[in-house]
Design an enzyme around this catalytic site. Structure first.
Site, PDB file in Angstrom:
ATOM      1  N   GLU A 151       0.486  -1.144   0.066  1.00 48.47           N
ATOM      2  CA  GLU A 151      -0.213   0.125  -0.788  1.00 48.47           C
ATOM      3  C   GLU A 151       0.374   1.647  -0.101  1.00 48.47           C
ATOM      4  OE1 GLU A 151      -3.911   1.240   2.414  1.00 48.47           O
ATOM      5  OE2 GLU A 151      -2.216   0.430   3.509  1.00 48.47           O
TER       6      GLU A 151
ATOM      7  N   LYS B 244      -9.820   1.280  -2.235  1.00 46.84           N
ATOM      8  CA  LYS B 244     -10.315   0.771  -0.929  1.00 46.84           C
ATOM      9  C   LYS B 244     -11.305   1.120  -0.828  1.00 46.84           C
ATOM     10  CE  LYS B 244      -7.891   1.226   3.296  1.00 46.84           C
ATOM     11  NZ  LYS B 244      -6.124   1.418   3.767  1.00 46.84           N
TER      12      LYS B 244
ATOM     13  N   CYS C 155      -5.550  -3.130   2.040  1.00 44.52           N
ATOM     14  CA  CYS C 155      -5.611  -3.179   3.396  1.00 44.52           C
ATOM     15  C   CYS C 155      -6.367  -3.696   4.605  1.00 44.52           C
ATOM     16  CB  CYS C 155      -5.009  -1.908   3.627  1.00 44.52           C
ATOM     17  SG  CYS C 155      -4.040  -1.816   5.922  1.00 44.52           S
TER      18      CYS C 155
END
Length: 514
Positions: free
Chosen positions: A265, A340, A374
Protein backbone atom coordinates in the site's frame (compact mmCIF):
# COMPACT_ATOMS: atom_id res chain seq x y z
CA UNK A 1 -7.75 -65.17 4.23
CA UNK A 2 -5.09 -63.27 6.16
CA UNK A 3 -4.63 -59.65 5.18
CA UNK A 4 -0.90 -60.22 4.84
CA UNK A 5 -1.64 -62.65 2.02
CA UNK A 6 -3.65 -60.17 -0.07
CA UNK A 7 -2.38 -58.75 -3.33
CA UNK A 8 -4.94 -56.25 -4.68
CA UNK A 9 -4.66 -54.66 -8.10
CA UNK A 10 -6.99 -52.39 -10.10
CA UNK A 11 -6.47 -52.82 -13.83
CA UNK A 12 -8.16 -52.86 -17.22
CA UNK A 13 -10.06 -56.03 -17.98
CA UNK A 14 -9.05 -58.64 -20.54
CA UNK A 15 -11.11 -61.34 -22.36
CA UNK A 16 -9.48 -64.02 -20.21
CA UNK A 17 -11.17 -62.52 -17.12
CA UNK A 18 -14.63 -63.59 -18.21
CA UNK A 19 -15.03 -66.76 -16.11
CA UNK A 20 -14.09 -64.93 -12.92
CA UNK A 21 -16.55 -62.16 -13.78
CA UNK A 22 -19.37 -64.58 -14.64
CA UNK A 23 -19.15 -66.23 -11.23
CA UNK A 24 -18.96 -62.90 -9.37
CA UNK A 25 -21.96 -61.59 -11.34
CA UNK A 26 -24.12 -64.66 -10.63
CA UNK A 27 -23.47 -64.40 -6.89
CA UNK A 28 -23.95 -60.63 -6.83
CA UNK A 29 -27.31 -60.66 -8.63
CA UNK A 30 -28.79 -63.90 -7.31
CA UNK A 31 -31.95 -62.05 -6.20
CA UNK A 32 -32.55 -60.28 -9.52
CA UNK A 33 -34.16 -61.72 -12.63
CA UNK A 34 -31.42 -60.40 -14.89
CA UNK A 35 -29.70 -61.78 -17.95
CA UNK A 36 -26.08 -62.68 -17.11
CA UNK A 37 -23.17 -61.01 -18.86
CA UNK A 38 -21.99 -63.10 -21.75
CA UNK A 39 -18.48 -63.49 -23.04
CA UNK A 40 -19.37 -61.78 -26.29
CA UNK A 41 -20.64 -58.77 -24.27
CA UNK A 42 -17.29 -58.37 -22.59
CA UNK A 43 -15.49 -58.92 -25.87
CA UNK A 44 -17.58 -56.22 -27.56
CA UNK A 45 -16.99 -53.74 -24.73
CA UNK A 46 -13.26 -54.39 -24.79
CA UNK A 47 -13.23 -53.84 -28.52
CA UNK A 48 -15.11 -50.52 -28.60
CA UNK A 49 -13.86 -48.99 -25.34
CA UNK A 50 -11.15 -51.01 -23.57
CA UNK A 51 -10.11 -48.07 -21.34
CA UNK A 52 -13.56 -47.96 -19.76
CA UNK A 53 -13.68 -51.56 -18.54
CA UNK A 54 -12.04 -51.75 -15.13
CA UNK A 55 -11.57 -54.73 -12.83
CA UNK A 56 -10.19 -55.38 -9.38
CA UNK A 57 -7.98 -58.42 -8.88
CA UNK A 58 -7.26 -60.13 -5.57
CA UNK A 59 -4.43 -62.66 -5.56
CA UNK A 60 -4.71 -63.12 -9.31
CA UNK A 61 -8.49 -63.55 -9.35
CA UNK A 62 -10.82 -60.88 -10.77
CA UNK A 63 -13.53 -60.37 -8.15
CA UNK A 64 -15.22 -57.17 -9.33
CA UNK A 65 -15.69 -54.90 -12.30
CA UNK A 66 -16.85 -51.46 -13.40
CA UNK A 67 -18.07 -51.20 -17.01
CA UNK A 68 -18.62 -47.86 -18.74
CA UNK A 69 -19.39 -46.21 -22.08
CA UNK A 70 -18.91 -42.69 -23.36
CA UNK A 71 -22.19 -41.15 -24.50
CA UNK A 72 -23.37 -37.80 -25.79
CA UNK A 73 -25.77 -37.13 -22.97
CA UNK A 74 -27.91 -34.79 -25.04
CA UNK A 75 -28.96 -37.86 -27.07
CA UNK A 76 -30.65 -39.36 -24.00
CA UNK A 77 -31.44 -36.65 -21.47
CA UNK A 78 -32.54 -37.40 -17.93
CA UNK A 79 -35.44 -39.64 -18.92
CA UNK A 80 -34.02 -42.90 -20.19
CA UNK A 81 -33.76 -46.59 -19.39
CA UNK A 82 -30.79 -48.86 -18.91
CA UNK A 83 -31.65 -50.73 -22.11
CA UNK A 84 -31.57 -47.48 -24.06
CA UNK A 85 -28.15 -46.57 -22.70
CA UNK A 86 -26.58 -49.91 -23.65
CA UNK A 87 -28.34 -50.04 -27.01
CA UNK A 88 -30.21 -53.21 -26.05
CA UNK A 89 -26.91 -54.94 -25.45
CA UNK A 90 -25.23 -53.88 -28.70
CA UNK A 91 -23.37 -50.98 -27.02
CA UNK A 92 -23.59 -48.99 -30.24
CA UNK A 93 -24.48 -45.97 -28.11
CA UNK A 94 -20.80 -45.55 -27.29
CA UNK A 95 -19.61 -42.25 -28.74
CA UNK A 96 -15.88 -41.40 -28.42
CA UNK A 97 -16.79 -37.74 -28.98
CA UNK A 98 -19.42 -37.73 -26.23
CA UNK A 99 -19.25 -35.66 -23.05
CA UNK A 100 -20.20 -38.13 -20.30
CA UNK A 101 -18.77 -41.36 -18.93
CA UNK A 102 -21.83 -43.52 -18.26
CA UNK A 103 -21.41 -46.30 -15.71
CA UNK A 104 -23.33 -49.34 -16.91
CA UNK A 105 -22.22 -51.91 -14.34
CA UNK A 106 -20.46 -52.30 -11.01
CA UNK A 107 -20.35 -55.43 -8.87
CA UNK A 108 -18.07 -57.17 -6.39
CA UNK A 109 -18.01 -60.87 -5.49
CA UNK A 110 -19.94 -61.20 -2.16
CA UNK A 111 -17.04 -62.94 -0.43
CA UNK A 112 -14.84 -59.90 -1.07
CA UNK A 113 -17.20 -57.19 0.11
CA UNK A 114 -16.19 -55.06 3.07
CA UNK A 115 -12.73 -54.51 1.58
CA UNK A 116 -13.79 -51.28 -0.19
CA UNK A 117 -12.86 -52.68 -3.56
CA UNK A 118 -15.72 -50.83 -5.26
CA UNK A 119 -14.30 -47.56 -3.97
CA UNK A 120 -11.00 -48.37 -5.68
CA UNK A 121 -12.78 -48.96 -8.97
CA UNK A 122 -14.75 -45.75 -8.57
CA UNK A 123 -11.56 -43.81 -7.97
CA UNK A 124 -10.11 -45.34 -11.13
CA UNK A 125 -13.28 -44.43 -13.04
CA UNK A 126 -13.03 -40.81 -11.80
CA UNK A 127 -9.39 -40.69 -12.87
CA UNK A 128 -10.42 -41.96 -16.32
CA UNK A 129 -13.13 -39.30 -16.58
CA UNK A 130 -10.61 -36.56 -15.73
CA UNK A 131 -7.94 -37.87 -18.09
CA UNK A 132 -10.41 -38.12 -20.97
CA UNK A 133 -11.67 -34.60 -20.16
CA UNK A 134 -15.28 -35.72 -19.89
CA UNK A 135 -17.83 -33.49 -18.19
CA UNK A 136 -19.20 -36.00 -15.69
CA UNK A 137 -19.84 -39.59 -14.69
CA UNK A 138 -23.53 -40.50 -14.81
CA UNK A 139 -25.15 -43.76 -13.82
CA UNK A 140 -28.50 -45.22 -12.93
CA UNK A 141 -28.22 -46.52 -9.39
CA UNK A 142 -30.44 -49.23 -7.97
CA UNK A 143 -32.03 -48.66 -4.53
CA UNK A 144 -32.27 -52.25 -3.26
CA UNK A 145 -33.35 -51.20 0.23
CA UNK A 146 -36.50 -49.52 -1.05
CA UNK A 147 -38.81 -52.55 -1.39
CA UNK A 148 -39.17 -53.01 2.36
CA UNK A 149 -40.26 -49.36 2.76
CA UNK A 150 -42.36 -49.09 -0.41
CA UNK A 151 -45.72 -49.36 1.36
CA UNK A 152 -45.03 -46.32 3.54
CA UNK A 153 -42.64 -44.18 1.49
CA UNK A 154 -42.44 -42.92 -2.07
CA UNK A 155 -39.07 -43.38 -3.83
CA UNK A 156 -38.30 -39.69 -3.29
CA UNK A 157 -39.08 -39.89 0.42
CA UNK A 158 -36.89 -42.97 0.74
CA UNK A 159 -34.02 -41.26 -1.07
CA UNK A 160 -34.35 -38.19 1.19
CA UNK A 161 -34.17 -40.45 4.26
CA UNK A 162 -31.00 -42.09 2.92
CA UNK A 163 -29.45 -38.71 2.16
CA UNK A 164 -30.25 -37.57 5.71
CA UNK A 165 -28.59 -40.67 7.15
CA UNK A 166 -31.82 -42.11 8.59
CA UNK A 167 -31.65 -45.19 6.35
CA UNK A 168 -28.70 -47.01 4.84
CA UNK A 169 -29.04 -48.30 1.30
CA UNK A 170 -26.28 -50.67 0.12
CA UNK A 171 -25.93 -48.88 -3.22
CA UNK A 172 -27.23 -45.33 -2.80
CA UNK A 173 -25.36 -44.72 0.46
CA UNK A 174 -22.16 -45.89 -1.22
CA UNK A 175 -22.74 -43.60 -4.22
CA UNK A 176 -23.39 -40.57 -2.02
CA UNK A 177 -20.26 -41.26 0.00
CA UNK A 178 -18.27 -41.27 -3.24
CA UNK A 179 -19.28 -37.75 -4.22
CA UNK A 180 -22.29 -38.51 -6.44
CA UNK A 181 -25.50 -36.52 -6.19
CA UNK A 182 -29.02 -37.50 -7.22
CA UNK A 183 -30.34 -35.72 -10.30
CA UNK A 184 -33.77 -37.38 -10.35
CA UNK A 185 -35.74 -40.58 -9.79
CA UNK A 186 -36.03 -42.98 -12.73
CA UNK A 187 -38.99 -45.31 -13.15
CA UNK A 188 -38.86 -48.68 -14.92
CA UNK A 189 -35.10 -48.34 -15.19
CA UNK A 190 -34.00 -51.96 -14.79
CA UNK A 191 -36.59 -54.58 -15.66
CA UNK A 192 -36.80 -57.35 -13.03
CA UNK A 193 -35.21 -55.34 -10.21
CA UNK A 194 -37.81 -56.24 -7.55
CA UNK A 195 -35.60 -55.04 -4.68
CA UNK A 196 -35.88 -51.49 -6.05
CA UNK A 197 -39.41 -51.91 -7.42
CA UNK A 198 -37.70 -51.05 -10.73
CA UNK A 199 -36.98 -47.54 -9.47
CA UNK A 200 -33.48 -46.08 -9.69
CA UNK A 201 -31.63 -42.87 -8.94
CA UNK A 202 -30.00 -40.93 -11.74
CA UNK A 203 -26.61 -40.15 -10.22
CA UNK A 204 -23.95 -37.68 -11.31
CA UNK A 205 -20.35 -36.93 -10.36
CA UNK A 206 -19.00 -33.73 -11.88
CA UNK A 207 -15.44 -33.51 -13.19
CA UNK A 208 -14.19 -30.23 -11.72
CA UNK A 209 -11.21 -30.27 -14.12
CA UNK A 210 -13.34 -30.43 -17.24
CA UNK A 211 -12.32 -27.97 -19.94
CA UNK A 212 -15.04 -27.35 -22.49
CA UNK A 213 -12.65 -26.38 -25.28
CA UNK A 214 -9.13 -27.65 -24.74
CA UNK A 215 -6.52 -25.21 -26.02
CA UNK A 216 -3.04 -26.07 -27.20
CA UNK A 217 -1.51 -22.70 -26.36
CA UNK A 218 -2.35 -19.85 -23.95
CA UNK A 219 -3.83 -22.29 -21.46
CA UNK A 220 -4.49 -20.75 -18.04
CA UNK A 221 -1.82 -21.87 -15.61
CA UNK A 222 -2.79 -23.87 -12.54
CA UNK A 223 0.66 -23.90 -10.94
CA UNK A 224 1.22 -20.21 -10.22
CA UNK A 225 4.37 -18.46 -9.03
CA UNK A 226 3.90 -15.37 -6.86
CA UNK A 227 6.48 -12.73 -6.00
CA UNK A 228 5.74 -10.60 -2.92
CA UNK A 229 7.80 -7.46 -2.29
CA UNK A 230 8.53 -6.27 1.23
CA UNK A 231 9.17 -2.64 0.32
CA UNK A 232 11.73 -0.45 2.10
CA UNK A 233 10.45 3.06 2.75
CA UNK A 234 13.35 5.42 2.08
CA UNK A 235 13.00 9.14 1.29
CA UNK A 236 12.89 9.84 -2.46
CA UNK A 237 13.18 13.25 -4.08
CA UNK A 238 12.17 12.08 -7.57
CA UNK A 239 9.66 9.59 -9.00
CA UNK A 240 12.49 7.96 -10.95
CA UNK A 241 14.01 6.80 -7.65
CA UNK A 242 10.81 4.95 -6.72
CA UNK A 243 10.53 3.46 -10.21
CA UNK A 244 14.15 2.27 -10.15
CA UNK A 245 13.49 0.48 -6.89
CA UNK A 246 10.29 -1.08 -8.28
CA UNK A 247 11.98 -2.16 -11.51
CA UNK A 248 14.74 -3.88 -9.55
CA UNK A 249 12.19 -6.14 -7.85
CA UNK A 250 10.20 -6.69 -11.05
CA UNK A 251 13.37 -7.72 -12.88
CA UNK A 252 14.24 -10.10 -10.05
CA UNK A 253 10.92 -11.96 -9.96
CA UNK A 254 10.84 -12.01 -13.76
CA UNK A 255 14.15 -13.88 -13.76
CA UNK A 256 12.42 -16.52 -11.62
CA UNK A 257 9.51 -16.70 -14.12
CA UNK A 258 6.96 -15.38 -11.64
CA UNK A 259 3.40 -14.94 -12.81
CA UNK A 260 2.51 -12.17 -10.33
CA UNK A 261 4.35 -9.56 -8.31
CA UNK A 262 2.63 -7.76 -5.43
CA UNK A 263 3.70 -4.37 -4.06
CA UNK A 264 2.42 -2.79 -0.80
CA UNK A 265 0.00 0.00 0.00
CA UNK A 266 1.10 3.58 -0.78
CA UNK A 267 4.09 2.48 -2.85
CA UNK A 268 4.92 6.08 -3.80
CA UNK A 269 4.83 7.37 -0.21
CA UNK A 270 8.64 8.01 -0.19
CA UNK A 271 7.89 11.09 -2.30
CA UNK A 272 5.96 12.59 0.62
CA UNK A 273 9.24 13.92 2.06
CA UNK A 274 9.05 16.62 -0.60
CA UNK A 275 5.89 18.01 1.02
CA UNK A 276 6.79 18.15 4.71
CA UNK A 277 5.84 21.82 4.78
CA UNK A 278 2.23 21.04 3.86
CA UNK A 279 -0.60 19.63 5.92
CA UNK A 280 -1.15 15.84 5.54
CA UNK A 281 -4.29 16.46 3.47
CA UNK A 282 -2.42 18.81 1.11
CA UNK A 283 0.65 16.55 0.94
CA UNK A 284 -1.30 13.43 -0.04
CA UNK A 285 -2.99 15.32 -2.89
CA UNK A 286 0.41 16.46 -4.13
CA UNK A 287 1.55 12.85 -3.95
CA UNK A 288 -1.43 11.91 -6.11
CA UNK A 289 0.04 13.95 -8.99
CA UNK A 290 2.77 11.30 -9.29
CA UNK A 291 0.36 8.35 -9.33
CA UNK A 292 -0.60 8.51 -13.01
CA UNK A 293 2.99 8.47 -14.34
CA UNK A 294 3.90 5.69 -11.89
CA UNK A 295 1.02 3.47 -13.04
CA UNK A 296 1.79 4.15 -16.71
CA UNK A 297 5.35 2.94 -16.11
CA UNK A 298 4.10 -0.13 -14.25
CA UNK A 299 2.00 -1.04 -17.30
CA UNK A 300 5.15 -0.88 -19.42
CA UNK A 301 7.05 -3.04 -16.92
CA UNK A 302 4.28 -5.68 -16.97
CA UNK A 303 4.71 -6.09 -20.72
CA UNK A 304 8.50 -5.85 -20.94
CA UNK A 305 9.13 -8.19 -17.98
CA UNK A 306 6.21 -10.53 -18.81
CA UNK A 307 4.69 -10.52 -15.34
CA UNK A 308 1.29 -9.49 -13.96
CA UNK A 309 1.85 -6.58 -11.56
CA UNK A 310 -0.36 -5.69 -8.61
CA UNK A 311 1.03 -2.20 -8.16
CA UNK A 312 0.26 -1.76 -4.52
CA UNK A 313 -1.82 1.33 -3.90
CA UNK A 314 -1.45 5.01 -4.71
CA UNK A 315 -3.58 8.06 -3.91
CA UNK A 316 -5.72 9.20 -6.81
CA UNK A 317 -7.98 12.26 -7.19
CA UNK A 318 -11.16 11.82 -9.23
CA UNK A 319 -13.80 14.56 -9.41
CA UNK A 320 -12.11 16.28 -6.47
CA UNK A 321 -12.46 13.17 -4.30
CA UNK A 322 -9.37 11.41 -2.97
CA UNK A 323 -9.26 7.61 -3.30
CA UNK A 324 -6.76 4.93 -2.30
CA UNK A 325 -6.37 2.88 -5.48
CA UNK A 326 -4.52 -0.27 -6.54
CA UNK A 327 -3.99 -1.43 -10.11
CA UNK A 328 -3.67 -4.77 -11.84
CA UNK A 329 -1.32 -4.38 -14.81
CA UNK A 330 -1.59 -7.55 -16.86
CA UNK A 331 1.30 -8.73 -18.99
CA UNK A 332 -0.97 -8.63 -22.05
CA UNK A 333 -1.15 -4.84 -21.74
CA UNK A 334 -4.61 -4.50 -20.16
CA UNK A 335 -5.21 -3.09 -16.69
CA UNK A 336 -7.82 -2.75 -13.95
CA UNK A 337 -8.28 -0.43 -10.98
CA UNK A 338 -9.53 -1.14 -7.45
CA UNK A 339 -10.56 1.51 -4.91
CA UNK A 340 -10.20 0.87 -1.20
CA UNK A 341 -13.72 0.47 0.15
CA UNK A 342 -13.30 0.84 3.90
CA UNK A 343 -11.38 3.92 5.00
CA UNK A 344 -9.58 3.86 8.35
CA UNK A 345 -10.21 6.63 10.88
CA UNK A 346 -6.68 8.01 10.38
CA UNK A 347 -7.06 8.09 6.56
CA UNK A 348 -10.30 9.96 6.98
CA UNK A 349 -8.92 12.34 9.61
CA UNK A 350 -5.49 13.06 8.12
CA UNK A 351 -6.16 12.84 4.41
CA UNK A 352 -9.89 13.17 3.78
CA UNK A 353 -10.02 9.83 1.89
CA UNK A 354 -13.25 8.59 0.28
CA UNK A 355 -14.20 4.92 0.04
CA UNK A 356 -14.93 3.21 -3.25
CA UNK A 357 -18.11 1.29 -4.11
CA UNK A 358 -16.92 -1.42 -6.50
CA UNK A 359 -16.05 -5.04 -5.76
CA UNK A 360 -14.73 -7.02 -8.73
CA UNK A 361 -12.96 -10.25 -9.56
CA UNK A 362 -10.45 -10.07 -12.42
CA UNK A 363 -9.58 -12.69 -15.00
CA UNK A 364 -5.89 -13.28 -15.62
CA UNK A 365 -3.85 -15.86 -17.51
CA UNK A 366 -3.45 -17.62 -14.12
CA UNK A 367 -7.05 -17.76 -12.98
CA UNK A 368 -9.33 -15.30 -11.23
CA UNK A 369 -7.94 -12.94 -8.62
CA UNK A 370 -9.19 -10.33 -6.20
CA UNK A 371 -7.47 -7.26 -4.74
CA UNK A 372 -8.38 -5.75 -1.37
CA UNK A 373 -6.37 -2.90 0.13
CA UNK A 374 -5.27 -3.31 3.77
CA UNK A 375 -8.26 -2.52 6.04
CA UNK A 376 -10.70 -4.09 3.54
CA UNK A 377 -9.43 -7.60 4.33
CA UNK A 378 -10.64 -7.13 7.92
CA UNK A 379 -14.23 -7.25 6.66
CA UNK A 380 -14.98 -10.94 5.87
CA UNK A 381 -17.95 -10.10 3.66
CA UNK A 382 -15.75 -8.74 0.88
CA UNK A 383 -13.51 -11.79 0.33
CA UNK A 384 -16.56 -14.06 0.53
CA UNK A 385 -18.32 -12.08 -2.19
CA UNK A 386 -15.16 -12.25 -4.30
CA UNK A 387 -14.88 -15.99 -3.73
CA UNK A 388 -18.45 -16.45 -4.87
CA UNK A 389 -17.40 -14.77 -8.13
CA UNK A 390 -14.66 -17.37 -8.59
CA UNK A 391 -11.61 -15.73 -6.98
CA UNK A 392 -8.76 -18.16 -6.29
CA UNK A 393 -5.98 -15.79 -5.17
CA UNK A 394 -6.54 -12.67 -3.07
CA UNK A 395 -3.84 -9.99 -3.11
CA UNK A 396 -3.66 -7.60 -0.14
CA UNK A 397 -1.28 -4.61 -0.27
CA UNK A 398 -1.07 -3.08 3.21
CA UNK A 399 0.70 -0.47 5.33
CA UNK A 400 0.90 -0.76 9.12
CA UNK A 401 2.99 1.28 11.54
CA UNK A 402 2.89 -0.98 14.60
CA UNK A 403 2.87 -4.71 15.21
CA UNK A 404 -0.68 -4.50 16.54
CA UNK A 405 -1.94 -3.16 13.22
CA UNK A 406 0.10 -5.72 11.31
CA UNK A 407 -1.33 -8.60 13.33
CA UNK A 408 -4.87 -7.50 12.52
CA UNK A 409 -4.07 -7.65 8.81
CA UNK A 410 -2.23 -10.96 9.16
CA UNK A 411 -4.82 -12.73 11.29
CA UNK A 412 -7.70 -11.59 9.10
CA UNK A 413 -5.88 -12.48 5.86
CA UNK A 414 -5.08 -15.94 7.19
CA UNK A 415 -8.70 -16.43 8.26
CA UNK A 416 -9.90 -15.36 4.81
CA UNK A 417 -7.71 -18.09 3.22
CA UNK A 418 -9.22 -20.78 5.46
CA UNK A 419 -12.86 -19.76 5.32
CA UNK A 420 -12.86 -19.06 1.56
CA UNK A 421 -10.61 -21.95 0.52
CA UNK A 422 -8.26 -19.69 -1.42
CA UNK A 423 -4.72 -18.31 -1.32
CA UNK A 424 -4.04 -14.88 0.18
CA UNK A 425 -0.83 -12.90 -0.46
CA UNK A 426 -0.04 -9.84 1.68
CA UNK A 427 2.67 -7.24 1.03
CA UNK A 428 3.73 -4.47 3.41
CA UNK A 429 6.28 -1.73 3.95
CA UNK A 430 9.32 -1.59 6.25
CA UNK A 431 11.65 1.24 7.22
CA UNK A 432 11.01 4.86 8.17
CA UNK A 433 10.03 8.17 6.58
CA UNK A 434 11.19 10.84 9.06
CA UNK A 435 8.92 13.84 9.55
CA UNK A 436 6.17 12.43 7.31
CA UNK A 437 2.97 12.53 9.38
CA UNK A 438 1.10 9.21 9.63
CA UNK A 439 3.74 7.39 7.55
CA UNK A 440 6.89 7.84 9.60
CA UNK A 441 7.30 4.23 10.87
CA UNK A 442 6.44 0.85 9.37
CA UNK A 443 6.09 -2.77 10.49
CA UNK A 444 5.66 -5.73 8.14
CA UNK A 445 6.12 -9.44 7.65
CA UNK A 446 4.80 -10.19 4.18
CA UNK A 447 3.44 -13.68 3.54
CA UNK A 448 1.36 -16.03 1.42
CA UNK A 449 -1.38 -17.99 3.22
CA UNK A 450 -3.31 -21.10 2.23
CA UNK A 451 -6.10 -23.22 3.66
CA UNK A 452 -5.00 -25.73 6.30
CA UNK A 453 -5.56 -29.31 5.15
CA UNK A 454 -3.53 -32.32 4.07
CA UNK A 455 -2.54 -30.90 0.65
CA UNK A 456 -1.38 -27.59 2.18
CA UNK A 457 1.12 -26.55 4.85
CA UNK A 458 -0.21 -27.64 8.24
CA UNK A 459 0.06 -24.09 9.58
CA UNK A 460 -1.48 -22.58 6.44
CA UNK A 461 1.62 -20.50 5.68
CA UNK A 462 3.04 -21.15 2.21
CA UNK A 463 5.91 -18.69 2.74
CA UNK A 464 6.69 -15.62 4.85
CA UNK A 465 9.31 -12.91 4.88
CA UNK A 466 11.73 -11.99 7.61
CA UNK A 467 10.03 -9.29 9.74
CA UNK A 468 11.01 -5.68 8.99
CA UNK A 469 13.59 -6.58 6.34
CA UNK A 470 13.55 -5.44 2.73
CA UNK A 471 13.28 -8.54 0.56
CA UNK A 472 11.26 -10.38 -2.05
CA UNK A 473 9.33 -13.56 -1.34
CA UNK A 474 8.81 -16.07 -4.18
CA UNK A 475 6.61 -19.15 -3.88
CA UNK A 476 4.37 -21.45 -5.91
CA UNK A 477 0.68 -22.16 -5.34
CA UNK A 478 -1.40 -24.89 -7.00
CA UNK A 479 -4.91 -23.78 -7.89
CA UNK A 480 -6.11 -27.32 -8.57
CA UNK A 481 -5.60 -28.12 -4.89
CA UNK A 482 -8.36 -25.62 -4.13
CA UNK A 483 -10.77 -27.58 -6.32
CA UNK A 484 -9.82 -30.80 -4.57
CA UNK A 485 -10.34 -29.13 -1.20
CA UNK A 486 -13.83 -27.98 -2.11
CA UNK A 487 -14.85 -31.47 -3.15
CA UNK A 488 -13.00 -33.72 -0.69
CA UNK A 489 -11.39 -31.61 2.05
CA UNK A 490 -11.46 -32.58 5.72
CA UNK A 491 -13.97 -29.74 6.07
CA UNK A 492 -15.70 -27.89 3.24
CA UNK A 493 -16.39 -24.35 4.34
CA UNK A 494 -17.98 -23.23 1.09
CA UNK A 495 -20.14 -26.29 0.44
CA UNK A 496 -21.30 -26.65 4.04
CA UNK A 497 -22.72 -23.16 4.41
CA UNK A 498 -26.33 -23.12 5.62
CA UNK A 499 -27.74 -21.05 2.81
CA UNK A 500 -31.20 -22.09 3.95
CA UNK A 501 -30.59 -19.94 7.05
CA UNK A 502 -28.54 -17.00 5.79
CA UNK A 503 -27.23 -15.33 2.65
CA UNK A 504 -24.79 -12.60 1.63
CA UNK A 505 -25.62 -10.19 -1.16
CA UNK A 506 -23.84 -7.31 -2.85
CA UNK A 507 -26.09 -4.31 -3.28
CA UNK A 508 -25.58 -3.61 -6.96
CA UNK A 509 -26.99 -0.11 -6.61
CA UNK A 510 -23.83 0.80 -4.70
CA UNK A 511 -21.55 -0.16 -7.57
CA UNK A 512 -20.35 2.55 -9.89
CA UNK A 513 -20.73 1.95 -13.59
CA UNK A 514 -17.47 1.53 -15.41
Amino acid sequence: MAKDDLNIKVRHLEPSDFEDLRLAHELSYSSIDDDPWRKRDLTRLLKIFPEGQIGVEVNGKVVGCAFALIVDYADFGDKHTYAEIIGDGKFDTHNPDGDVLYGIEVFVHPEYRGMRLARRMYDARKELCENLNLRAIIAGGRIPGYAEHAEKLSPRQYINRVQAGEFSDPILSFQLANGFHVRKVLTGYLEGDTESNEFATLLEWNNIYYEEKPRLISVKKREVRIGVVQWQMRPAARLETVLDQAEYFIDTVSDYHSDFILFPEFINAPLMVNYNDLTPAEAIRELATHSGPLIDKMKEFAISYNVNIITGSVPLVERRKLYNCAFLCRRDGTSEMVRKIHITPSEREYYGMTGGNELCVFDTDCGKIGILICYDVEFPELPRLLREQGMEILFVPFMTDLQTGYQRVRFCSHARAVENECYVAISGNVGNLPRVDNMDIQYSQSAVFSPSDFAFPSNGVVAEATPNTEMVLICDVNLDLLKDLQESGSVRNLKDRRLDLYELKLRKSRRRKR
